[in-house]
Scaffold this motif. Structure first.
Motif, PDB file in Angstrom:
ATOM      1  N   ARG A  95       0.857  -1.194   0.000  1.00  0.00           N
ATOM      2  CA  ARG A  95       0.000   0.000   0.000  1.00  0.00           C
ATOM      3  C   ARG A  95       0.890   1.240   0.000  1.00  0.00           C
ATOM      4  O   ARG A  95       1.953   1.261   0.632  1.00  0.00           O
ATOM      5  CB  ARG A  95      -0.932   0.008   1.211  1.00  0.00           C
ATOM      6  CG  ARG A  95      -1.994  -1.090   1.170  1.00  0.00           C
ATOM      7  CD  ARG A  95      -2.980  -0.960   2.320  1.00  0.00           C
ATOM      8  NE  ARG A  95      -4.066  -1.909   2.192  1.00  0.00           N
ATOM      9  CZ  ARG A  95      -4.045  -3.156   2.652  1.00  0.00           C
ATOM     10  NH1 ARG A  95      -2.947  -3.596   3.274  1.00  0.00           N
ATOM     11  NH2 ARG A  95      -5.079  -3.957   2.499  1.00  0.00           N
ATOM     12  N   SER A  96       0.426   2.261  -0.695  1.00  0.00           N
ATOM     13  CA  SER A  96       1.213   3.493  -0.808  1.00  0.00           C
ATOM     14  C   SER A  96       0.986   4.394   0.393  1.00  0.00           C
ATOM     15  O   SER A  96      -0.048   4.342   1.067  1.00  0.00           O
ATOM     16  CB  SER A  96       0.838   4.235  -2.091  1.00  0.00           C
ATOM     17  OG  SER A  96      -0.540   4.587  -2.085  1.00  0.00           O
ATOM     18  N   GLY A  97       1.990   5.242   0.643  1.00  0.00           N
ATOM     19  CA  GLY A  97       1.904   6.254   1.687  1.00  0.00           C
ATOM     20  C   GLY A  97       2.206   7.622   1.097  1.00  0.00           C
ATOM     21  O   GLY A  97       1.643   7.999   0.063  1.00  0.00           O
ATOM     22  N   LEU A  98       3.093   8.357   1.744  1.00  0.00           N
ATOM     23  CA  LEU A  98       3.479   9.691   1.290  1.00  0.00           C
ATOM     24  C   LEU A  98       3.895   9.672  -0.178  1.00  0.00           C
ATOM     25  O   LEU A  98       4.571   8.755  -0.642  1.00  0.00           O
ATOM     26  CB  LEU A  98       4.634  10.193   2.153  1.00  0.00           C
ATOM     27  CG  LEU A  98       5.283  11.539   1.815  1.00  0.00           C
ATOM     28  CD1 LEU A  98       5.763  12.214   3.074  1.00  0.00           C
ATOM     29  CD2 LEU A  98       6.440  11.380   0.818  1.00  0.00           C
ATOM     30  N   ARG A 142      -3.701   6.573  -4.758  1.00  0.00           N
ATOM     31  CA  ARG A 142      -3.518   5.593  -3.680  1.00  0.00           C
ATOM     32  C   ARG A 142      -3.468   4.183  -4.257  1.00  0.00           C
ATOM     33  O   ARG A 142      -4.373   3.767  -4.967  1.00  0.00           O
ATOM     34  CB  ARG A 142      -4.632   5.739  -2.651  1.00  0.00           C
ATOM     35  CG  ARG A 142      -4.621   7.133  -2.021  1.00  0.00           C
ATOM     36  CD  ARG A 142      -5.690   7.329  -0.987  1.00  0.00           C
ATOM     37  NE  ARG A 142      -5.663   8.713  -0.488  1.00  0.00           N
ATOM     38  CZ  ARG A 142      -6.530   9.195   0.387  1.00  0.00           C
ATOM     39  NH1 ARG A 142      -7.495   8.426   0.872  1.00  0.00           N
ATOM     40  NH2 ARG A 142      -6.435  10.461   0.771  1.00  0.00           N
ATOM     41  N   VAL A 143      -2.412   3.482  -3.918  1.00  0.00           N
ATOM     42  CA  VAL A 143      -2.093   2.211  -4.559  1.00  0.00           C
ATOM     43  C   VAL A 143      -2.301   1.044  -3.591  1.00  0.00           C
ATOM     44  O   VAL A 143      -1.884   1.107  -2.434  1.00  0.00           O
ATOM     45  CB  VAL A 143      -0.627   2.203  -5.038  1.00  0.00           C
ATOM     46  CG1 VAL A 143      -0.280   0.873  -5.703  1.00  0.00           C
ATOM     47  CG2 VAL A 143      -0.363   3.378  -5.973  1.00  0.00           C
ATOM     48  N   THR A 192       0.052 -14.555  -9.343  1.00  0.00           N
ATOM     49  CA  THR A 192      -1.129 -13.721  -9.572  1.00  0.00           C
ATOM     50  C   THR A 192      -0.844 -12.303  -9.100  1.00  0.00           C
ATOM     51  O   THR A 192      -0.107 -12.098  -8.127  1.00  0.00           O
ATOM     52  CB  THR A 192      -2.351 -14.267  -8.814  1.00  0.00           C
ATOM     53  OG1 THR A 192      -2.084 -14.279  -7.393  1.00  0.00           O
ATOM     54  CG2 THR A 192      -2.683 -15.686  -9.276  1.00  0.00           C
ATOM     55  N   ILE A 193      -1.422 -11.330  -9.788  1.00  0.00           N
ATOM     56  CA  ILE A 193      -1.178  -9.926  -9.456  1.00  0.00           C
ATOM     57  C   ILE A 193      -2.468  -9.137  -9.632  1.00  0.00           C
ATOM     58  O   ILE A 193      -3.210  -9.343 -10.597  1.00  0.00           O
ATOM     59  CB  ILE A 193      -0.055  -9.339 -10.348  1.00  0.00           C
ATOM     60  CG1 ILE A 193       0.230  -7.871  -9.999  1.00  0.00           C
ATOM     61  CG2 ILE A 193      -0.376  -9.495 -11.820  1.00  0.00           C
ATOM     62  CD1 ILE A 193       0.931  -7.664  -8.695  1.00  0.00           C
ATOM     63  N   HIS A 194      -2.742  -8.267  -8.665  1.00  0.00           N
ATOM     64  CA  HIS A 194      -3.877  -7.354  -8.767  1.00  0.00           C
ATOM     65  C   HIS A 194      -3.404  -5.987  -8.277  1.00  0.00           C
ATOM     66  O   HIS A 194      -2.926  -5.865  -7.141  1.00  0.00           O
ATOM     67  CB  HIS A 194      -5.058  -7.842  -7.937  1.00  0.00           C
ATOM     68  CG  HIS A 194      -6.293  -6.996  -8.109  1.00  0.00           C
ATOM     69  ND1 HIS A 194      -6.458  -5.798  -7.453  1.00  0.00           N
ATOM     70  CD2 HIS A 194      -7.399  -7.184  -8.867  1.00  0.00           C
ATOM     71  CE1 HIS A 194      -7.632  -5.271  -7.798  1.00  0.00           C
ATOM     72  NE2 HIS A 194      -8.218  -6.093  -8.650  1.00  0.00           N
ATOM     73  N   VAL A 195      -3.517  -4.974  -9.116  1.00  0.00           N
ATOM     74  CA  VAL A 195      -3.087  -3.607  -8.785  1.00  0.00           C
ATOM     75  C   VAL A 195      -4.280  -2.674  -8.956  1.00  0.00           C
ATOM     76  O   VAL A 195      -4.971  -2.723  -9.979  1.00  0.00           O
ATOM     77  CB  VAL A 195      -1.932  -3.150  -9.700  1.00  0.00           C
ATOM     78  CG1 VAL A 195      -1.580  -1.688  -9.441  1.00  0.00           C
ATOM     79  CG2 VAL A 195      -0.717  -4.040  -9.509  1.00  0.00           C
ATOM     80  N   PHE A 196      -4.512  -1.834  -7.952  1.00  0.00           N
ATOM     81  CA  PHE A 196      -5.604  -0.863  -8.029  1.00  0.00           C
ATOM     82  C   PHE A 196      -5.056   0.489  -7.572  1.00  0.00           C
ATOM     83  O   PHE A 196      -4.522   0.611  -6.468  1.00  0.00           O
ATOM     84  CB  PHE A 196      -6.768  -1.286  -7.144  1.00  0.00           C
ATOM     85  CG  PHE A 196      -7.966  -0.378  -7.243  1.00  0.00           C
ATOM     86  CD1 PHE A 196      -8.621  -0.195  -8.453  1.00  0.00           C
ATOM     87  CD2 PHE A 196      -8.444   0.291  -6.133  1.00  0.00           C
ATOM     88  CE1 PHE A 196      -9.726   0.636  -8.551  1.00  0.00           C
ATOM     89  CE2 PHE A 196      -9.549   1.124  -6.210  1.00  0.00           C
ATOM     90  CZ  PHE A 196     -10.195   1.295  -7.421  1.00  0.00           C
TER      91      PHE A 196
END
Length: 199
Positions: free
Chosen positions: A141-144, A159-160, A174-178
C-alpha cells in the motif's frame, strides 16, 4: 539479502515459497516473467492528456483492454554508494500500442518503507508499505507521495493497493493492482497471471 528480505525481516519467511524465490532477487540476476493481464482499466476519458504525458514518462497510460500479454523484469543492483536498488520494467502489449511502467525501488530501513521512484525519468515518488497476509500473499500500500520534490496533497494522491500471490493449482503468480484517487476514482487497475522465464 535483498531489499525486500531486509524490509520484511522474519515476515519474509511467511511468504509463499514461490514469492520468497521471486523476491530474493540475487544481485545482478534478473527475474523475468511473461503472462497475461485478464483486465486493464485506466481512468476517465477526460484525463487522457494526463495519461499520454504519463505514458511518455513510462508510467501510466490511457489504454484499457482484456487478455493483454505482458512481461515483467526485475533486476537488483548496487548503486555507487553501496545501496541496493531494484529496477522494475513492465511492458504491456496492446493490439495497437506497447506501453511501459517503470520504477526503481530502494528502502528506508529506519522508516521501514520501500522508496518507489516511478517512471523514466522518475518524477513521481511514493512510500510503499509491505505486509504479508496469513495466506502468504504480499500486500503493498502506498503512503506519502511527491512530484519532484513537492509533496502531493492527500486529495490528489494516487492511492495504490497491490496484492501478489501464487496459485498452486495453476502454477502461476497472480497480481492485482488498483490505483485510485479520493476525488477522481479509478486511475488504473490491472489483474493477471504470469510465469517466470529464463533471464
Amino acid at each position: 539479502m535483498t531489499i525486500y528480505q531486509t524490509l520484511l525481516g522474519a515476515d519474509f519467511d511467511r511468504l509463499h515459497p514461490k514469492l520468497q524465490q521471486r523476491y530474493a532477487l540475487p544481485l545482478d540476476t534478473a527475474f523475468v516473467a511473461t503472462g497475461v493481464m485478464q483486465t486493464i482499466q485506466s481512468g476517465a476519458v477526460w484525463m487522457r492528456p494526463f495519461y499520454y504525458l504519463a505514458a511518455y514518462m513510462r508510467f501510466l497510460f490511457p489504454e484499457s483492454g482484456t487478455n493483454i500479454p505482458f512481461t515483467i523484469r526485475n533486476t537488483c543492483h548496487a548503486l555507487p554508494n553501496g545501496e541496493l536498488e531494484v529496477l522494475w520494467e513492465r511492458t504491456f502489449y496492446f493490439p495497437q500500442q506497447t506501453r511501459y511502467f517503470d520504477a526503481r525501488m530502494t528502502i528506508d530501513p529506519v522508516k521501514k518503507v520501500v522508496k518507489d521512484y516511478l517512471g523514466s525519468p522518475a518524477l513521481f515518488y511514493a512510500d510503499l508499505h509491505f505486509a504479508v497476509t496469513q495466506e502468504g500473499r504480499l500486500v503493498i500500500r502506498s503512503g506519502l507521495q511527491r512530484f519532484g520534490k513537492v509533496r502531493i496533497p492527500k486529495w490528489l494522491e494516487g492511492r495504490v493497493t497491490v496484492e501478489e500471490g501464487y496459485d498452486d493449482q495453476k502454477e502461476v503468480f497472480t497480481i492485482h493492482v488498483f490505483i485510485h484517487n479520493p476525488l477522481l476514482g479509478r486511475l488504473m487497475m490491472y489483474a493477471g497471471e504470469f510465469t517466470p522465464q529464463s533471464s
